[in-house]
Structure formats: C-alpha cells, structure tokens
Design a protein around this motif. Structure first.
Motif, PDB file in Angstrom:
ATOM      1  N   ALA A 175      13.390  16.647   7.599  1.00 19.54           N
ATOM      2  CA  ALA A 175      12.330  16.102   6.745  1.00 19.54           C
ATOM      3  C   ALA A 175      10.998  16.449   7.387  1.00 19.54           C
ATOM      4  O   ALA A 175      10.938  16.822   8.557  1.00 19.54           O
ATOM      5  CB  ALA A 175      12.483  14.593   6.576  1.00 19.54           C
ATOM      6  N   ILE A 176       9.944  16.323   6.621  1.00 11.40           N
ATOM      7  CA  ILE A 176       8.621  16.722   7.107  1.00 11.40           C
ATOM      8  C   ILE A 176       7.561  15.722   6.675  1.00 11.40           C
ATOM      9  O   ILE A 176       7.619  15.181   5.569  1.00 11.40           O
ATOM     10  CB  ILE A 176       8.254  18.142   6.587  1.00 11.40           C
ATOM     11  N   ILE A 177       6.619  15.470   7.571  1.00 16.03           N
ATOM     12  CA  ILE A 177       5.399  14.722   7.252  1.00 16.03           C
ATOM     13  C   ILE A 177       4.241  15.620   7.648  1.00 16.03           C
ATOM     14  O   ILE A 177       4.084  15.949   8.826  1.00 16.03           O
ATOM     15  CB  ILE A 177       5.320  13.389   8.012  1.00 16.03           C
ATOM     16  N   ALA A 178       3.447  16.041   6.678  1.00 16.26           N
ATOM     17  CA  ALA A 178       2.385  17.007   6.943  1.00 16.26           C
ATOM     18  C   ALA A 178       1.064  16.494   6.391  1.00 16.26           C
ATOM     19  O   ALA A 178       0.994  16.029   5.247  1.00 16.26           O
ATOM     20  CB  ALA A 178       2.725  18.360   6.322  1.00 16.26           C
ATOM     21  N   THR A 179       0.031  16.596   7.198  1.00 15.14           N
ATOM     22  CA  THR A 179      -1.293  16.127   6.800  1.00 15.14           C
ATOM     23  C   THR A 179      -2.280  17.266   6.919  1.00 15.14           C
ATOM     24  O   THR A 179      -2.342  17.951   7.948  1.00 15.14           O
ATOM     25  CB  THR A 179      -1.755  14.965   7.705  1.00 15.14           C
ATOM     26  N   GLY A 180      -3.064  17.479   5.861  1.00 16.05           N
ATOM     27  CA  GLY A 180      -4.046  18.554   5.885  1.00 16.05           C
ATOM     28  C   GLY A 180      -5.011  18.442   4.724  1.00 16.05           C
ATOM     29  O   GLY A 180      -5.178  17.383   4.120  1.00 16.05           O
ATOM     30  N   SER A 181      -5.625  19.536   4.394  1.00 22.00           N
ATOM     31  CA  SER A 181      -6.576  19.583   3.288  1.00 22.00           C
ATOM     32  C   SER A 181      -5.841  19.841   1.975  1.00 22.00           C
ATOM     33  O   SER A 181      -4.625  20.074   1.958  1.00 22.00           O
ATOM     34  CB  SER A 181      -7.595  20.693   3.536  1.00 22.00           C
ATOM     35  N   ASN A 182      -6.589  19.838   0.878  1.00 21.20           N
ATOM     36  CA  ASN A 182      -5.980  20.175  -0.408  1.00 21.20           C
ATOM     37  C   ASN A 182      -5.432  21.603  -0.397  1.00 21.20           C
ATOM     38  O   ASN A 182      -4.404  21.890  -1.013  1.00 21.20           O
ATOM     39  CB  ASN A 182      -7.000  20.016  -1.533  1.00 21.20           C
ATOM     40  N   ASN A 183      -6.106  22.496   0.317  1.00 20.44           N
ATOM     41  CA  ASN A 183      -5.642  23.884   0.393  1.00 20.44           C
ATOM     42  C   ASN A 183      -4.357  23.999   1.212  1.00 20.44           C
ATOM     43  O   ASN A 183      -3.400  24.671   0.803  1.00 20.44           O
ATOM     44  CB  ASN A 183      -6.732  24.772   0.999  1.00 20.44           C
ATOM     45  N   THR A 184      -4.330  23.370   2.397  1.00 19.51           N
ATOM     46  CA  THR A 184      -3.127  23.467   3.220  1.00 19.51           C
ATOM     47  C   THR A 184      -1.957  22.728   2.574  1.00 19.51           C
ATOM     48  O   THR A 184      -0.804  23.083   2.816  1.00 19.51           O
ATOM     49  CB  THR A 184      -3.378  22.906   4.628  1.00 19.51           C
ATOM     50  N   ALA A 185      -2.254  21.733   1.748  1.00 13.79           N
ATOM     51  CA  ALA A 185      -1.186  21.006   1.063  1.00 13.79           C
ATOM     52  C   ALA A 185      -0.393  21.938   0.163  1.00 13.79           C
ATOM     53  O   ALA A 185       0.839  21.809   0.044  1.00 13.79           O
ATOM     54  CB  ALA A 185      -1.760  19.841   0.254  1.00 13.79           C
ATOM     55  N   ASN A 243      -6.604  15.751   0.965  1.00 15.16           N
ATOM     56  CA  ASN A 243      -7.895  15.138   1.286  1.00 15.16           C
ATOM     57  C   ASN A 243      -8.019  13.764   0.631  1.00 15.16           C
ATOM     58  O   ASN A 243      -7.723  13.605  -0.553  1.00 15.16           O
ATOM     59  CB  ASN A 243      -9.050  16.008   0.760  1.00 15.16           C
ATOM     60  N   ARG A 244      -8.475  12.814   1.405  1.00 15.05           N
ATOM     61  CA  ARG A 244      -8.854  11.506   0.874  1.00 15.05           C
ATOM     62  C   ARG A 244     -10.087  11.031   1.617  1.00 15.05           C
ATOM     63  O   ARG A 244     -10.315  11.404   2.764  1.00 15.05           O
ATOM     64  CB  ARG A 244      -7.735  10.484   1.029  1.00 15.05           C
ATOM     65  N   ASN A 245     -10.864  10.216   0.949  1.00 16.49           N
ATOM     66  CA  ASN A 245     -12.054   9.643   1.556  1.00 16.49           C
ATOM     67  C   ASN A 245     -12.129   8.164   1.208  1.00 16.49           C
ATOM     68  O   ASN A 245     -11.465   7.696   0.285  1.00 16.49           O
ATOM     69  CB  ASN A 245     -13.311  10.362   1.063  1.00 16.49           C
ATOM     70  N   SER A 246     -12.951   7.450   1.936  1.00 15.07           N
ATOM     71  CA  SER A 246     -13.117   6.022   1.691  1.00 15.07           C
ATOM     72  C   SER A 246     -14.499   5.734   1.133  1.00 15.07           C
ATOM     73  O   SER A 246     -15.459   6.466   1.407  1.00 15.07           O
ATOM     74  CB  SER A 246     -12.878   5.234   2.981  1.00 15.07           C
ATOM     75  N   ILE A 247     -14.598   4.669   0.363  1.00 14.04           N
ATOM     76  CA  ILE A 247     -15.858   4.319  -0.288  1.00 14.04           C
ATOM     77  C   ILE A 247     -16.191   2.861  -0.013  1.00 14.04           C
ATOM     78  O   ILE A 247     -15.328   2.065   0.372  1.00 14.04           O
ATOM     79  CB  ILE A 247     -15.788   4.553  -1.814  1.00 14.04           C
ATOM     80  N   ALA A 248     -17.462   2.534  -0.208  1.00 10.70           N
ATOM     81  CA  ALA A 248     -17.898   1.142  -0.149  1.00 10.70           C
ATOM     82  C   ALA A 248     -18.552   0.792  -1.474  1.00 10.70           C
ATOM     83  O   ALA A 248     -19.326   1.591  -2.024  1.00 10.70           O
ATOM     84  CB  ALA A 248     -18.868   0.922   1.000  1.00 10.70           C
ATOM     85  N   VAL A 249     -18.239  -0.376  -1.984  1.00  5.95           N
ATOM     86  CA  VAL A 249     -18.850  -0.870  -3.216  1.00  5.95           C
ATOM     87  C   VAL A 249     -19.871  -1.933  -2.842  1.00  5.95           C
ATOM     88  O   VAL A 249     -19.527  -2.951  -2.233  1.00  5.95           O
ATOM     89  CB  VAL A 249     -17.797  -1.457  -4.172  1.00  5.95           C
ATOM     90  N   LEU A 250     -21.124  -1.687  -3.195  1.00  6.22           N
ATOM     91  CA  LEU A 250     -22.198  -2.636  -2.923  1.00  6.22           C
ATOM     92  C   LEU A 250     -22.671  -3.267  -4.231  1.00  6.22           C
ATOM     93  O   LEU A 250     -22.645  -2.630  -5.290  1.00  6.22           O
ATOM     94  CB  LEU A 250     -23.368  -1.940  -2.231  1.00  6.22           C
ATOM     95  N   THR A 251     -23.106  -4.511  -4.141  1.00  2.00           N
ATOM     96  CA  THR A 251     -23.614  -5.227  -5.319  1.00  2.00           C
ATOM     97  C   THR A 251     -25.098  -5.535  -5.215  1.00  2.00           C
ATOM     98  O   THR A 251     -25.737  -5.864  -6.214  1.00  2.00           O
ATOM     99  CB  THR A 251     -22.861  -6.564  -5.498  1.00  2.00           C
ATOM    100  N   GLY A 252     -25.643  -5.445  -4.015  1.00  3.35           N
ATOM    101  CA  GLY A 252     -27.029  -5.849  -3.785  1.00  3.35           C
ATOM    102  C   GLY A 252     -27.135  -7.245  -3.216  1.00  3.35           C
ATOM    103  O   GLY A 252     -28.226  -7.700  -2.849  1.00  3.35           O
ATOM    104  N   ASN A 253     -25.997  -7.941  -3.127  1.00  7.84           N
ATOM    105  CA  ASN A 253     -25.992  -9.301  -2.588  1.00  7.84           C
ATOM    106  C   ASN A 253     -25.479  -9.358  -1.152  1.00  7.84           C
ATOM    107  O   ASN A 253     -25.305 -10.445  -0.596  1.00  7.84           O
ATOM    108  CB  ASN A 253     -25.125 -10.207  -3.467  1.00  7.84           C
ATOM    109  N   GLU A 254     -25.245  -8.209  -0.544  1.00  7.91           N
ATOM    110  CA  GLU A 254     -24.709  -8.174   0.819  1.00  7.91           C
ATOM    111  C   GLU A 254     -25.762  -8.646   1.825  1.00  7.91           C
ATOM    112  O   GLU A 254     -26.959  -8.416   1.646  1.00  7.91           O
ATOM    113  CB  GLU A 254     -24.253  -6.761   1.193  1.00  7.91           C
ATOM    114  N   SER A 255     -25.285  -9.281   2.876  1.00  5.58           N
ATOM    115  CA  SER A 255     -26.172  -9.702   3.958  1.00  5.58           C
ATOM    116  C   SER A 255     -26.422  -8.529   4.903  1.00  5.58           C
ATOM    117  O   SER A 255     -25.708  -7.520   4.878  1.00  5.58           O
ATOM    118  CB  SER A 255     -25.542 -10.854   4.738  1.00  5.58           C
ATOM    119  N   LYS A 256     -27.428  -8.682   5.754  1.00  9.01           N
ATOM    120  CA  LYS A 256     -27.715  -7.663   6.755  1.00  9.01           C
ATOM    121  C   LYS A 256     -26.520  -7.483   7.685  1.00  9.01           C
ATOM    122  O   LYS A 256     -26.189  -6.369   8.091  1.00  9.01           O
ATOM    123  CB  LYS A 256     -28.954  -8.038   7.558  1.00  9.01           C
ATOM    124  N   GLU A 257     -25.832  -8.583   8.009  1.00  7.27           N
ATOM    125  CA  GLU A 257     -24.669  -8.526   8.893  1.00  7.27           C
ATOM    126  C   GLU A 257     -23.538  -7.727   8.255  1.00  7.27           C
ATOM    127  O   GLU A 257     -22.860  -6.945   8.936  1.00  7.27           O
ATOM    128  CB  GLU A 257     -24.199  -9.937   9.243  1.00  7.27           C
TER     129      GLU A 257
END
Length: 353
Positions: A161-171, A188-202
């Motif tokens: 069996a195989i587990i392989a990680t790479g780009s969309n091209n190498t896939a 390829n995968r990426n992560s996102i953040a959803v902001l509302t404008g109510n977030e604190s500085k922390e």
C-alpha cells in the motif's frame, strides 16, 4: 511485538523529544539511551538548519516540542483504542513524504508502525535529516522495529500500500504509478480563516501564529482570509505587528521583495505593512509573505462556498464559525486523530488485504 509494546516505544520517544524546546535544550537524566542520542540529536538539528534555509531552529524546535506533547502514553492509548489493531497481518506500506515543514510526514510514519505494519519511507531531500535519527532512537528502545523500518532513495518496488503526499501535479504521477495498490494520495490543500470584524486583538494575534508559523509553508498554515464586505483591516494589521521580526529572515525578505515587485508591476492593489501583503484573490494558496483575502455577504453563502471547495481546504479557523472550524492559534497543534485531508489513515491501514 504487541500494541502495548509499540505504544511504550513511542511514548519513550516522546520523552526523549521533550528535551528539545523553543527555550533551548534541557538534558534530562532519566531518559533512556540519552547518553547515546542527546548530543547526536543536537547535531541533527544543526544539520537540518543548514540543509534547508526554511528550517530555522525555532521552527524545528517547535515541531519537536509539539511531537513530545503528543507522544504520551495516554494520548497514544486513547488514539489507538478506537481501532481493532490486535490482529493486523503486517504489510509493507510505502510513504512518500513532502518536505515543506520539519517532520511533515511523521504522523504517517507513526500511524503505519502503531497499526502493526512495516514502513518503507522515501523522504523529500528538503527534510531528510531528522526522521532517520528518530527512527534509530525508536529501534534502540524497541529493537524489533529494526525489521519494520526502512528508508530508500530509489523507486518503490516491493510494497502493499502507499501513502503519498505532494502537489496536484505530482498527485497525477502518483495515481498513475500507484493506482493499482491501496493508496492515500494527497494533493495541494490550504487553510483559511473566517473573520467577522468582531474578533479581539488577542484572537487576531493568535491568528498570526497560524499565518506565520513555518513561514506559512504548511498545509495547516492560514493562507487566506474570508472577510465581510467593508471589513476594516486596521486592527488586523496592528495585531500582526507582533510578528514583524519575520522579515529579518533573508529567505522570507527576498520572497517579500520579489512578490511585491511582481504585484506592483502588474498593477495589483495591495495592502501591506512592511512584512505581510494582503491581496484580494479567489485562490486559496498564496505565495510566501502574501495573504489572499476574499469578501463574503452572508454566513450561509460562505458556508455553501466552503463546502463546494472543501477538497482545497485543510483547516477552517474562526470563532465558532462552523461545526468543523477550529480556534485561532491552533492550526499547528493537531492531535493524533486530526488526519490530513480528513482521511483516517489508521482506518485505511486496517483494511489492507
């Protein structure tokens, strides 16, 4: 070698790694085989730094520290108890690892061995210093692992069996060569953040950890913001200032200057603060030193969009935005059961014929 033996070995590895922290090295007297491996580990950390300019000591030590916190007996037992691993017939599982962040393929490595299979590893040349040394420590703790762990720089020949990680091209390459075997092939995968404008500085400062850790090179690194129409970026930029030292890294600074020049020559509109650029863009994967953003009009429409694009998204960060979103500042703290691409690797491994 039973499951308890494997858990014990990995928990001992976790104790060994606990000596390597962001605050520095701290030699502990009761760590098994420490006299044989402690100094060598320091040398391997130095080698990894010189081998790959993106692997700063801070980021390497962060990775080692996170794994030390994860590889505890309690965590390993809780993780493995969800599966039937007592009657696994050992197969050889090949792992083709990416090299974007330190020890990026370590979770797959642990998963194969903890499930009772043999592992055949092909590392990226960008990240080939640390894992073989950790494997040698594991073998010192549990010699029966010696016959179960192999590394290769050649093309895989004998595997089940195989587990392989790479780009969309190498896939596409992986699917062509390994499609006739049980496989997990990651793109390829990426992560996102959803902001509302109510977030604190922390909260926004915590988001900076998700953006800047590993220079944003990980699939769990936030590379895009989803913001409401008319969002004011002032507090966001003020909160990011805590990370301004990142521009002192030559490789990061070079990428910042290059990408800024390209954007300006192309007449793209930018928001920037001297070490981070914001560019409105529908893509999820942004270049180094750049964060893409996109506006939304309603939570419902945004949820629909993210569901349609889920194959491109690794993590969603937000303040209770959805059932599967995670808190600000937590993307680089996954548990053992947080699988890449939401594909349960252990479940896959239990079904190899």
């Amino acid at each position: 070698m039973g499951l308890n033996d494997r858990i014990t070995a990995f928990s001992e590895l976790g104790k060994f790694l606990s000596q390597f922290k962001n605050t520095g090295y701290e030699k502990i007297s009761n760590i098994k085989f420490n006299e044989d491996f402690f100094d060598g580990m320091i040398q391997k950390i130095e080698s990894a730094k010189h081998h790959n300019g993106w692997f700063t000591e801070e980021n390497i030590m962060f990775s080692l520290s996170q794994w030390s916190k994860t590889l505890t007996k309690d965590s390993l037992e809780k993780w493995s108890s969800s599966y039937s691993l007592d009657h696994i017939k050992p197969k050889t599982v090949g792992i083709i690892m990416a090299g974007n962040i330190p020890l990026v393929g370590f979770h797959d490595f642990i998963s194969v061995l903890i499930s009772g299979h043999n592992v055949l590893v092909k590392q990226s040349s960008n990240d080939n210093q640390l894992l073989p040394y950790l494997a040698s420590y594991l073998i010192a703790i549990e010699p029966r692992f010696k016959k179960r762990i192999s590394f290769t720089e050649e093309r895989f020949d004998h595997f089940d069996a195989i587990i392989a990680t790479g780009s969309n091209n190498t896939a596409r390459y992986f699917e062509h060569y390994f499609g006739n075997k049980p496989n997990i092939i990651r793109k390829n995968r990426n992560s996102i953040a959803v902001l509302t404008g109510n977030e604190s500085k922390e909260q926004l400062e915590a988001l900076g950890e998700d953006i800047f850790r590993y220079y944003g090179l990980g699939c769990r690194s936030v590379s895009k913001l989803m913001v409401p129409e008319g969002y004011d970026f002032d507090l966001f930029f003020k909160s990011m200032y805590a990370y301004n030292d990142i521009i002192n890294g030559a490789k990061y600074a070079n990428n910042y200057d290059y990408n800024k020049a390209v954007y300006l020559m192309s007449n793209f509109k930018l928001l920037e603060n001297g070490f981070l650029m914001l560019k409105e863009d529908k893509s999820y994967g942004s270049p180094i030193a750049t964060l893409f953003y996109e506006t939304y009009t309603s939570k419902e429409k945004l949820l629909q969009k993210l569901e349609a694009d889920k194959e491109a998204i690794q993590c969603i960060v937000g303040d209770n935005f959805s059932a599967n979103s995670i808190d600000f500042g937590t993307t680089q703290h996954p548990s053992l059961s947080d699988y890449a691409d939401n594909v349960d690797v252990i479940e896959f491994l239990t079904k190899i014929d």
